[in-house]
Design a protein around this motif. Structure first.
Motif, PDB file in Angstrom:
ATOM      1  N   PRO A  11       8.197  -5.656 -22.228  1.00 52.13           N
ATOM      2  CA  PRO A  11       6.856  -6.409 -21.467  1.00 52.13           C
ATOM      3  C   PRO A  11       6.375  -4.620 -21.926  1.00 52.13           C
ATOM      4  O   PRO A  11       7.471  -3.942 -22.014  1.00 52.13           O
ATOM      5  CB  PRO A  11       7.335  -6.211 -19.493  1.00 52.13           C
ATOM      6  CG  PRO A  11       8.426  -6.773 -19.540  1.00 52.13           C
ATOM      7  CD  PRO A  11       9.354  -6.061 -20.875  1.00 52.13           C
ATOM      8  N   THR A  12       4.721  -4.885 -22.168  1.00 56.59           N
ATOM      9  CA  THR A  12       4.590  -3.468 -22.077  1.00 56.59           C
ATOM     10  C   THR A  12       4.155  -1.959 -21.477  1.00 56.59           C
ATOM     11  O   THR A  12       4.115  -2.964 -19.878  1.00 56.59           O
ATOM     12  CB  THR A  12       2.896  -4.050 -23.339  1.00 56.59           C
ATOM     13  OG1 THR A  12       1.844  -5.028 -21.514  1.00 56.59           O
ATOM     14  CG2 THR A  12       2.903  -4.779 -24.472  1.00 56.59           C
ATOM     15  N   ALA A  13       3.747  -1.171 -21.771  1.00 58.51           N
ATOM     16  CA  ALA A  13       3.539  -0.031 -20.654  1.00 58.51           C
ATOM     17  C   ALA A  13       2.854  -0.693 -19.896  1.00 58.51           C
ATOM     18  O   ALA A  13       3.010  -0.103 -18.271  1.00 58.51           O
ATOM     19  CB  ALA A  13       2.851   0.844 -21.962  1.00 58.51           C
ATOM     20  N   HIS A  14       1.827  -0.639 -19.930  1.00 62.34           N
ATOM     21  CA  HIS A  14       0.785  -1.326 -18.414  1.00 62.34           C
ATOM     22  C   HIS A  14       1.105  -2.216 -17.696  1.00 62.34           C
ATOM     23  O   HIS A  14       1.366  -2.218 -16.243  1.00 62.34           O
ATOM     24  CB  HIS A  14      -0.503  -1.354 -18.652  1.00 62.34           C
ATOM     25  CG  HIS A  14      -0.724  -2.910 -19.823  1.00 62.34           C
ATOM     26  ND1 HIS A  14      -0.509  -2.596 -20.907  1.00 62.34           N
ATOM     27  CD2 HIS A  14      -1.466  -4.156 -19.090  1.00 62.34           C
ATOM     28  CE1 HIS A  14      -1.106  -4.340 -21.174  1.00 62.34           C
ATOM     29  NE2 HIS A  14      -1.264  -4.478 -19.987  1.00 62.34           N
ATOM     30  N   VAL A  15       2.287  -3.595 -17.997  1.00 62.68           N
ATOM     31  CA  VAL A  15       2.662  -4.466 -17.366  1.00 62.68           C
ATOM     32  C   VAL A  15       3.217  -3.636 -16.696  1.00 62.68           C
ATOM     33  O   VAL A  15       4.034  -3.804 -15.635  1.00 62.68           O
ATOM     34  CB  VAL A  15       3.421  -5.373 -18.237  1.00 62.68           C
ATOM     35  CG1 VAL A  15       4.265  -6.923 -17.291  1.00 62.68           C
ATOM     36  CG2 VAL A  15       2.555  -5.974 -18.617  1.00 62.68           C
ATOM     37  N   ARG A  16       4.732  -2.339 -17.331  1.00 55.83           N
ATOM     38  CA  ARG A  16       5.961  -2.001 -16.418  1.00 55.83           C
ATOM     39  C   ARG A  16       5.208  -0.854 -15.342  1.00 55.83           C
ATOM     40  O   ARG A  16       6.080  -0.721 -14.823  1.00 55.83           O
ATOM     41  CB  ARG A  16       6.641  -1.210 -17.780  1.00 55.83           C
ATOM     42  CG  ARG A  16       8.226  -1.112 -16.916  1.00 55.83           C
ATOM     43  CD  ARG A  16       9.263  -1.420 -16.109  1.00 55.83           C
ATOM     44  NE  ARG A  16       9.716  -0.298 -15.454  1.00 55.83           N
ATOM     45  CZ  ARG A  16      10.154   0.247 -15.179  1.00 55.83           C
ATOM     46  NH1 ARG A  16       8.843   0.279 -14.047  1.00 55.83           N
ATOM     47  NH2 ARG A  16      10.867   1.365 -14.849  1.00 55.83           N
ATOM     48  N   PHE A  17       4.479  -0.279 -15.975  1.00 57.98           N
ATOM     49  CA  PHE A  17       3.858   0.871 -15.131  1.00 57.98           C
ATOM     50  C   PHE A  17       2.764   0.718 -14.458  1.00 57.98           C
ATOM     51  O   PHE A  17       2.137   1.333 -13.806  1.00 57.98           O
ATOM     52  CB  PHE A  17       4.135   2.063 -16.278  1.00 57.98           C
ATOM     53  CG  PHE A  17       5.222   2.263 -16.471  1.00 57.98           C
ATOM     54  CD1 PHE A  17       6.446   3.285 -15.036  1.00 57.98           C
ATOM     55  CD2 PHE A  17       5.743   1.760 -17.741  1.00 57.98           C
ATOM     56  CE1 PHE A  17       7.524   2.859 -15.974  1.00 57.98           C
ATOM     57  CE2 PHE A  17       7.217   2.557 -18.265  1.00 57.98           C
ATOM     58  CZ  PHE A  17       8.272   3.105 -17.368  1.00 57.98           C
ATOM     59  N   GLY A  18       2.019  -0.113 -14.946  1.00 60.12           N
ATOM     60  CA  GLY A  18       0.377  -0.519 -13.866  1.00 60.12           C
ATOM     61  C   GLY A  18      -0.617   0.033 -15.103  1.00 60.12           C
ATOM     62  O   GLY A  18       0.499   1.333 -15.970  1.00 60.12           O
ATOM     63  N   GLU A  19      -1.833   0.455 -14.980  1.00 63.84           N
ATOM     64  CA  GLU A  19      -2.645   0.666 -16.314  1.00 63.84           C
ATOM     65  C   GLU A  19      -3.289   1.905 -15.933  1.00 63.84           C
ATOM     66  O   GLU A  19      -2.657   2.623 -16.852  1.00 63.84           O
ATOM     67  CB  GLU A  19      -4.069  -0.136 -15.747  1.00 63.84           C
ATOM     68  CG  GLU A  19      -3.964  -1.614 -16.586  1.00 63.84           C
ATOM     69  CD  GLU A  19      -5.659  -2.866 -16.320  1.00 63.84           C
ATOM     70  OE1 GLU A  19      -6.177  -1.681 -16.930  1.00 63.84           O
ATOM     71  OE2 GLU A  19      -5.355  -3.128 -15.783  1.00 63.84           O
ATOM     72  N   ALA A  20      -2.759   2.581 -15.203  1.00 61.78           N
ATOM     73  CA  ALA A  20      -3.452   4.545 -15.154  1.00 61.78           C
ATOM     74  C   ALA A  20      -2.487   4.581 -15.419  1.00 61.78           C
ATOM     75  O   ALA A  20      -3.032   5.306 -16.203  1.00 61.78           O
ATOM     76  CB  ALA A  20      -3.997   4.392 -13.189  1.00 61.78           C
ATOM     77  N   THR A  21      -1.220   4.371 -14.890  1.00 61.27           N
ATOM     78  CA  THR A  21      -0.220   5.407 -16.285  1.00 61.27           C
ATOM     79  C   THR A  21       0.370   5.485 -17.373  1.00 61.27           C
ATOM     80  O   THR A  21       0.359   6.380 -17.805  1.00 61.27           O
ATOM     81  CB  THR A  21       1.468   5.306 -14.936  1.00 61.27           C
ATOM     82  OG1 THR A  21       1.260   5.959 -13.948  1.00 61.27           O
ATOM     83  CG2 THR A  21       2.765   5.876 -15.070  1.00 61.27           C
ATOM     84  N   ALA A  22      -0.157   3.712 -17.816  1.00 61.98           N
ATOM     85  CA  ALA A  22       0.130   3.807 -19.451  1.00 61.98           C
ATOM     86  C   ALA A  22      -0.916   4.332 -20.191  1.00 61.98           C
ATOM     87  O   ALA A  22      -0.655   4.886 -21.228  1.00 61.98           O
ATOM     88  CB  ALA A  22       0.266   2.247 -19.473  1.00 61.98           C
ATOM     89  N   LEU A  23      -2.459   4.443 -19.670  1.00 62.85           N
ATOM     90  CA  LEU A  23      -3.400   5.018 -19.946  1.00 62.85           C
ATOM     91  C   LEU A  23      -2.924   6.659 -20.063  1.00 62.85           C
ATOM     92  O   LEU A  23      -2.670   7.847 -21.071  1.00 62.85           O
ATOM     93  CB  LEU A  23      -4.305   4.861 -18.965  1.00 62.85           C
ATOM     94  CG  LEU A  23      -5.637   5.491 -20.095  1.00 62.85           C
ATOM     95  CD1 LEU A  23      -5.957   5.283 -21.815  1.00 62.85           C
ATOM     96  CD2 LEU A  23      -6.413   5.462 -18.455  1.00 62.85           C
ATOM     97  N   LEU A  24      -2.177   7.178 -18.999  1.00 57.69           N
ATOM     98  CA  LEU A  24      -1.960   8.444 -18.975  1.00 57.69           C
ATOM     99  C   LEU A  24      -0.813   8.576 -19.810  1.00 57.69           C
ATOM    100  O   LEU A  24      -0.625  10.327 -20.297  1.00 57.69           O
ATOM    101  CB  LEU A  24      -1.772   8.615 -17.934  1.00 57.69           C
ATOM    102  CG  LEU A  24      -3.103   9.403 -16.683  1.00 57.69           C
ATOM    103  CD1 LEU A  24      -2.724   9.086 -15.124  1.00 57.69           C
ATOM    104  CD2 LEU A  24      -3.833   9.755 -17.342  1.00 57.69           C
ATOM    105  N   ALA A  25      -0.412   7.956 -20.289  1.00 58.54           N
ATOM    106  CA  ALA A  25       1.257   8.441 -20.642  1.00 58.54           C
ATOM    107  C   ALA A  25       1.350   8.568 -22.473  1.00 58.54           C
ATOM    108  O   ALA A  25       1.249   9.448 -22.731  1.00 58.54           O
ATOM    109  CB  ALA A  25       1.845   7.205 -21.168  1.00 58.54           C
ATOM    110  N   GLY A  26      -0.530   7.269 -23.017  1.00 63.55           N
ATOM    111  CA  GLY A  26      -0.590   7.467 -24.135  1.00 63.55           C
ATOM    112  C   GLY A  26      -1.361   8.957 -24.562  1.00 63.55           C
ATOM    113  O   GLY A  26      -1.384   9.369 -25.603  1.00 63.55           O
ATOM    114  N   ASP A  27      -2.601   9.016 -22.950  1.00 68.77           N
ATOM    115  CA  ASP A  27      -2.338  10.348 -23.620  1.00 68.77           C
ATOM    116  C   ASP A  27      -1.724  11.819 -23.785  1.00 68.77           C
ATOM    117  O   ASP A  27      -1.935  12.377 -24.151  1.00 68.77           O
ATOM    118  CB  ASP A  27      -3.505  10.902 -22.686  1.00 68.77           C
ATOM    119  CG  ASP A  27      -4.261  10.405 -21.938  1.00 68.77           C
ATOM    120  OD1 ASP A  27      -4.642   9.165 -23.186  1.00 68.77           O
ATOM    121  OD2 ASP A  27      -5.175   9.854 -21.392  1.00 68.77           O
ATOM    122  N   ALA A  28      -1.302  11.125 -22.535  1.00 63.01           N
ATOM    123  CA  ALA A  28       0.851  12.710 -23.032  1.00 63.01           C
ATOM    124  C   ALA A  28       1.181  12.511 -24.713  1.00 63.01           C
ATOM    125  O   ALA A  28       1.248  13.529 -24.782  1.00 63.01           O
ATOM    126  CB  ALA A  28       0.960  12.432 -21.675  1.00 63.01           C
TER     127      ALA A  28
END
Length: 317
Positions: free
Chosen positions: A120-137
């Motif tokens: 599953p993609t990151a936003h499916v696994r962790f939610g959209e907000a956390t995935a967005l922040l993970a990409g930023d980080a």
């Protein structure tokens, strides 16, 4: 150019590449260890877990391998300690940028995909907000890797040059600009020049930068850097052409991502423009262009870059 008529990283090996296998395995081992060390074990909320999920679970690691191969192509097979450290940091940086771009590309506001690297993609696994922040980080961590070279006086100028190269490949001139064109092109038929421009930015810019950064880490002179830039530009576009072919002919299990999504989303591709045979012929011409650039550059050790260009055309995912 006119068109002619998964839990761990997988070594880029095929029967035709023989001696490349040991080299690839050794470099991947070092890249995986460096990424493991760079990624945070702990970060607020689930941010660290999402970052590690996006990076450590599989991937071809082509971009880091291009860094290593380019560095060795200009320096010879054996890198000195300073060049080795620079190449290692650049290899991590380009993979972190690539991972961040995938996390963001998969978001519902972009490509809205649910499968990446067979999970599953990151936003499916962790939610959209956390995935967005993970990409930023991950993007910030990539520049931290490169700019860490600035802590030593003798590599400060190199760090600045590498950081500029990575920034230009990632921003409006490169990946971000290509993604903007991609989103605006849904439902439209682009001509070949427009399609090339989109993918030289979206996919090709970071692949080209991987080669350039490796060349700089290895101490390339102006002539070698120019030849390797031509190599990276041709290889980057060839990679995308083959990606378009595989999206049509391979299944999701083989690709590790959703097959057929470009056609389903009515996106312009090299296959939709040139047909399968035409796209394959175009990829072959680009591969030959890339390998010709290696010969033009009179590089000390171009063999691994030559093998990587072979792999790009032979890959199945």
């Amino acid at each position: 150019m006119s068109a002619p008529a998964p839990a761990q990283a997988t070594p880029l090996v095929s029967p035709a590449l023989g001696v490349f296998a040991a080299w690839s395995t050794a470099r991947l081992t070092e890249v995986e260890a460096a990424l493991e060390a760079a990624l945070p074990q702990q970060a607020p909320a689930e941010l660290g877990a999402a970052m590690r999920y996006a990076v450590l679970d599989g991937g071809k690691r082509l971009r880091p391998l291009l860094v290593w191969a380019a560095a060795e192509a200009v320096a010879g097979a054996s890198l000195g300690p300073a060049s080795h450290e620079a190449a290692r940091r650049c290899a991590c940086a380009v993979e972190l940028i690539h991972a961040y771009s995938l996390v963001h590309d998969d978001l519902p506001c972009m490509d809205n995909d649910v499968l990446r690297r067979g999970k599953p993609t990151a936003h499916v696994r962790f939610g959209e907000a956390t995935a967005l922040l993970a990409g930023d980080a991950l993007q910030a961590l990539a520049f931290e890797q490169v700019l860490g070279l600035a802590q030593a006086t003798e590599t400060a100028a190199l760090a600045a040059r590498l950081g500029l190269c990575l920034a230009q490949a990632s921003g409006h001139q490169g990946m971000a600009g290509g993604q903007a064109i991609d989103l605006a092109a849904v439902g439209r038929q682009l001509n070949l020049a427009e399609l090339e421009d989109m993918h030289r930015r979206k996919t090709g810019a970071l692949l080209r930068a991987s080669v350039q950064m490796g060349a700089l880490a290895g101490g390339a002179d102006a002539a070698a850097l120019a030849a390797l830039t031509r190599y990276g530009a041709a290889l980057g576009l060839a990679f995308q052409v083959i990606d378009d072919v595989l999206d049509v002919v391979a299944d999701s299990a083989t690709l590790g991502k959703t097959a057929g999504k470009d056609a389903a989303a009515d996106k312009p591709t090299f296959v939709s423009l040139l047909g399968l045979d035409g796209a394959r012929a175009y990829a072959l011409a680009l591969q030959q262009q890339a390998q010709a650039a290696l010969h033009e550059g009179a590089l000390p050790a171009p063999q691994t870059l030559h093998a990587l260009a072979d792999w790009v055309l032979q890959r199945s995912n």
